[in-house]
Motif scaffolding. Structure first.
Motif, PDB file in Angstrom:
ATOM      1  N   SER A  73      46.643 120.265 -32.404  1.00 12.68           N
ATOM      2  CA  SER A  73      46.630 119.022 -31.620  1.00 12.68           C
ATOM      3  C   SER A  73      46.811 117.795 -32.505  1.00 12.68           C
ATOM      4  O   SER A  73      47.470 116.834 -32.106  1.00 12.68           O
ATOM      5  CB  SER A  73      45.321 118.900 -30.834  1.00 12.68           C
ATOM      6  N   CYS A  74      46.217 117.822 -33.680  1.00 11.43           N
ATOM      7  CA  CYS A  74      46.308 116.661 -34.571  1.00 11.43           C
ATOM      8  C   CYS A  74      47.482 116.763 -35.540  1.00 11.43           C
ATOM      9  O   CYS A  74      48.002 115.726 -35.980  1.00 11.43           O
ATOM     10  CB  CYS A  74      45.022 116.499 -35.375  1.00 11.43           C
ATOM     11  N   HIS A  75      47.884 117.973 -35.876  1.00 13.80           N
ATOM     12  CA  HIS A  75      48.901 118.131 -36.921  1.00 13.80           C
ATOM     13  C   HIS A  75      50.290 118.382 -36.347  1.00 13.80           C
ATOM     14  O   HIS A  75      51.080 119.141 -36.906  1.00 13.80           O
ATOM     15  CB  HIS A  75      48.487 119.240 -37.893  1.00 13.80           C
ATOM     16  N   ILE A  76      50.595 117.753 -35.228  1.00 13.28           N
ATOM     17  CA  ILE A  76      51.950 117.758 -34.677  1.00 13.28           C
ATOM     18  C   ILE A  76      52.175 116.402 -34.015  1.00 13.28           C
ATOM     19  O   ILE A  76      51.299 115.869 -33.351  1.00 13.28           O
ATOM     20  CB  ILE A  76      52.143 118.921 -33.673  1.00 13.28           C
ATOM     21  N   ARG A  77      53.322 115.837 -34.238  1.00 15.66           N
ATOM     22  CA  ARG A  77      53.675 114.548 -33.630  1.00 15.66           C
ATOM     23  C   ARG A  77      54.751 114.791 -32.581  1.00 15.66           C
ATOM     24  O   ARG A  77      55.360 115.867 -32.548  1.00 15.66           O
ATOM     25  CB  ARG A  77      54.190 113.584 -34.697  1.00 15.66           C
ATOM     26  N   ASP A  78      54.981 113.794 -31.737  1.00 12.17           N
ATOM     27  CA  ASP A  78      56.038 113.912 -30.737  1.00 12.17           C
ATOM     28  C   ASP A  78      57.374 114.183 -31.424  1.00 12.17           C
ATOM     29  O   ASP A  78      57.807 113.419 -32.301  1.00 12.17           O
ATOM     30  CB  ASP A  78      56.144 112.630 -29.911  1.00 12.17           C
ATOM     31  N   GLY A  79      58.015 115.265 -31.042  1.00 14.76           N
ATOM     32  CA  GLY A  79      59.300 115.618 -31.629  1.00 14.76           C
ATOM     33  C   GLY A  79      59.209 116.303 -32.970  1.00 14.76           C
ATOM     34  O   GLY A  79      60.246 116.650 -33.552  1.00 14.76           O
ATOM     35  N   PHE A  83      52.306 121.797 -37.176  1.00  9.65           N
ATOM     36  CA  PHE A  83      51.538 121.661 -38.409  1.00  9.65           C
ATOM     37  C   PHE A  83      52.194 120.748 -39.452  1.00  9.65           C
ATOM     38  O   PHE A  83      51.684 120.630 -40.569  1.00  9.65           O
ATOM     39  CB  PHE A  83      51.238 123.035 -39.038  1.00  9.65           C
ATOM     40  N   ALA A  84      53.300 120.078 -39.084  1.00 13.33           N
ATOM     41  CA  ALA A  84      53.950 119.178 -40.043  1.00 13.33           C
ATOM     42  C   ALA A  84      53.281 117.814 -40.096  1.00 13.33           C
ATOM     43  O   ALA A  84      53.612 116.992 -40.959  1.00 13.33           O
ATOM     44  CB  ALA A  84      55.432 119.010 -39.709  1.00 13.33           C
ATOM     45  N   GLY A  85      52.339 117.552 -39.191  1.00 16.71           N
ATOM     46  CA  GLY A  85      51.585 116.303 -39.237  1.00 16.71           C
ATOM     47  C   GLY A  85      52.386 115.105 -38.768  1.00 16.71           C
ATOM     48  O   GLY A  85      53.419 115.220 -38.104  1.00 16.71           O
ATOM     49  N   GLY A  86      51.880 113.910 -39.124  1.00 14.95           N
ATOM     50  CA  GLY A  86      52.543 112.673 -38.749  1.00 14.95           C
ATOM     51  C   GLY A  86      52.043 112.058 -37.470  1.00 14.95           C
ATOM     52  O   GLY A  86      52.546 111.006 -37.049  1.00 14.95           O
ATOM     53  N   LEU A  87      51.045 112.673 -36.825  1.00 14.18           N
ATOM     54  CA  LEU A  87      50.467 112.072 -35.622  1.00 14.18           C
ATOM     55  C   LEU A  87      49.578 110.907 -36.031  1.00 14.18           C
ATOM     56  O   LEU A  87      48.706 111.046 -36.888  1.00 14.18           O
ATOM     57  CB  LEU A  87      49.652 113.107 -34.852  1.00 14.18           C
TER      58      LEU A  87
END
Length: 447
Positions: A73-79, A83-87
């Motif tokens: 939930s925290c380690h994925i951003r829109d698009g 697990f790449a992060g950026g949220l």
């Protein structure tokens, strides 16, 4: 001859219909292709782990733990990639961007050792010795065992490498100086392992390990002080985050889970809905990416632990203004009753009942006002795949009208909660960026 003529006529009609259908299809553009191998966050978390892997059992265990910790939930951003992060995590102090925890050796954690990972989880210290911000919930992860930490790292190192560097945090001076976190840790953080209580059942202890450790429920469901530290004395009494109000999880009968059965809790964690509530906003993602993918035993353990918690203290509640209640009733009948019905009973598992609703009776009314202003969506799960939504009423209702209908809902059908002021709704509307009315073609009563 007559039968032959009828058959010929039928063939001619069929040919004409086929030609007409072919022409109709040619007049419409082809639908965009949707590759069947597209990976969604949920399918990423549930794709089989090859049994031929030398450490397949550890990888499976690590994935189960990553699911229980709701890491995605925290380690994925829109698009972005899983697990790449950026949220961007909105905190009271600024925006903190989640890290890349894929197996990439440069921008992720592919080169981390198990000791480095354990130090991050257990002490809040990164691979270069830097202090991590507690938006990464190490105050809870410190309770995770070394064996579980190692399994989590093994699984994350098995994920596809994604070369991505999240943006720099947006924190004002001096909060952007990580060294100051040493003082925060000195005041509010004590690293320690989870200690099982021999006087409790195995289910209770497993639930305690998940709720107070890996699941870090208190990070959202507990009040915080002005420095962002969780109140230990009021753990799970309800919190405030991202302009929402994660509710009380204690056995308080009015504001907590006192009226919920253990079955109610497990159903909610598995499907995102039960006869009392639906999981929306951030909790919707927790259910979609975490609790709905857990095994039944862990969901039952969480329910056992939560049901054993003592109740939070009841606060005195100011009586609502009769005029506000009268105005709110009229607004409710016009805007809300079509789904939740005039008597507030709703349509369980579709539109939540509003009477004796713990979420609506929280001391802080921000959650209800946010839902009316901006709308919301119940997160989809395998058991309940339809993401039911509530529309925004920011375009239709004024601040005063939202305050009145909120006050009415919070004090009807057995509910009892503090009245809501128009000023509070106005401040929330501003924070949500909803001052400008946005109409759609079918908004109904404009122009």
């Amino acid at each position: 001859m007559r039968r032959l003529a009828h058959r010929l006529l039928g063939l001619v009609a069929a040919a004409a219909a086929l030609a007409l259908a072919t022409w109709a299809v040619s007049q419409n553009p082809a639908l965009p292709a949707h590759p069947s191998d597209a990976v969604t966050p949920v399918s990423f978390l549930t794709q089989p782990i090859p049994g031929t892997a030398p450490n397949a059992a550890e990888l499976q265990h690590g994935r189960d733990l990553v699911i229980a910790g709701d890491c995605l939930s925290c380690h994925i951003r829109d698009g972005g990639q899983p697990f790449a992060g950026g949220l961007g995590l909105n905190t009271p102090f600024g925006v903190i961007y989640s890290a890349n925890i894929t197996s990439d050796p440069t921008t992720g954690i592919g080169d981390w050792t198990s000791d480095q990972f354990y130090k991050a989880m257990h002490e809040g210290v990164g691979a270069q010795g830097e202090n991590l911000y507690p938006a990464f919930p190490y105050p809870w992860f410190t309770r995770v065992s070394r064996a579980d930490d190692d399994a989590i790292l093994a699984y994350l190192k098995s994920t596809p490498a994604v070369s991505y560097r999240p943006p720099a945090n947006r924190l004002p001076f001096p909060l952007n100086i990580r060294f100051l976190l040493k003082g925060w840790n000195l005041l509010f953080f004590r690293p320690h392992d989870f200690a099982a209580d021999p006087g409790q059942s195995a289910d209770w202890n497993r639930g305690a390990y998940l709720v107070t450790g890996l699941g870090h429920c208190g990070a959202c469901h507990s009040p915080m002080n002005f420095l962002g530290a969780t109140s230990v004395d009021r753990a799970l009494y309800g919190g405030a985050i991202n302009n929402w109000v994660p509710p009380d999880l204690t056995s308080n009968a009015r504001t907590g889970l006192g009226a919920w059965s253990a079955g109610d809790i497990t159903e909610y964690l598995q499907s995102g809905r039960n006869v009392r509530a639906g999981a929306g906003a951030d909790m919707g993602e927790v259910v979609s990416y975490s609790t709905s993918l857990m095994n039944d035993a862990d969901r039952r353990a969480i329910a056992a632990y939560l049901k054993a918690l003592g109740p939070s203290p009841d606060a005195s509640v100011q009586a609502p203004d009769p005029g506000a209640m009268q105005r709110g009733a009229a607004i409710y009948s016009d805007a809300c009753a079509s789904c939740h019905l005039e008597n507030g009973v709703g349509q369980p598992r579709l539109f939540p009942p509003l009477g004796h609703n713990a979420g609506l009776q929280q001391a802080n009314p921000t959650g209800l006002a946010h839902l009316i202003l901006a709308g919301g969506r119940v997160g989809p799960t395998a058991m309940r795949p339809s993401p039911l939504a509530m529309p925004s009423f920011a375009w239709k209702l004024t601040d005063a009208e939202i305050a009145d209908v909120s006050t009415y809902i919070r004090n009807s059908w057995g509910n009892q909660a503090a009245p809501v002021s128009a000023g509070k709704v106005h401040d929330l509307r501003r924070r949500l960026g909803l001052q400008t009315i946005h109409y759609t073609d079918n908004s109904g009563d404009h122009g």
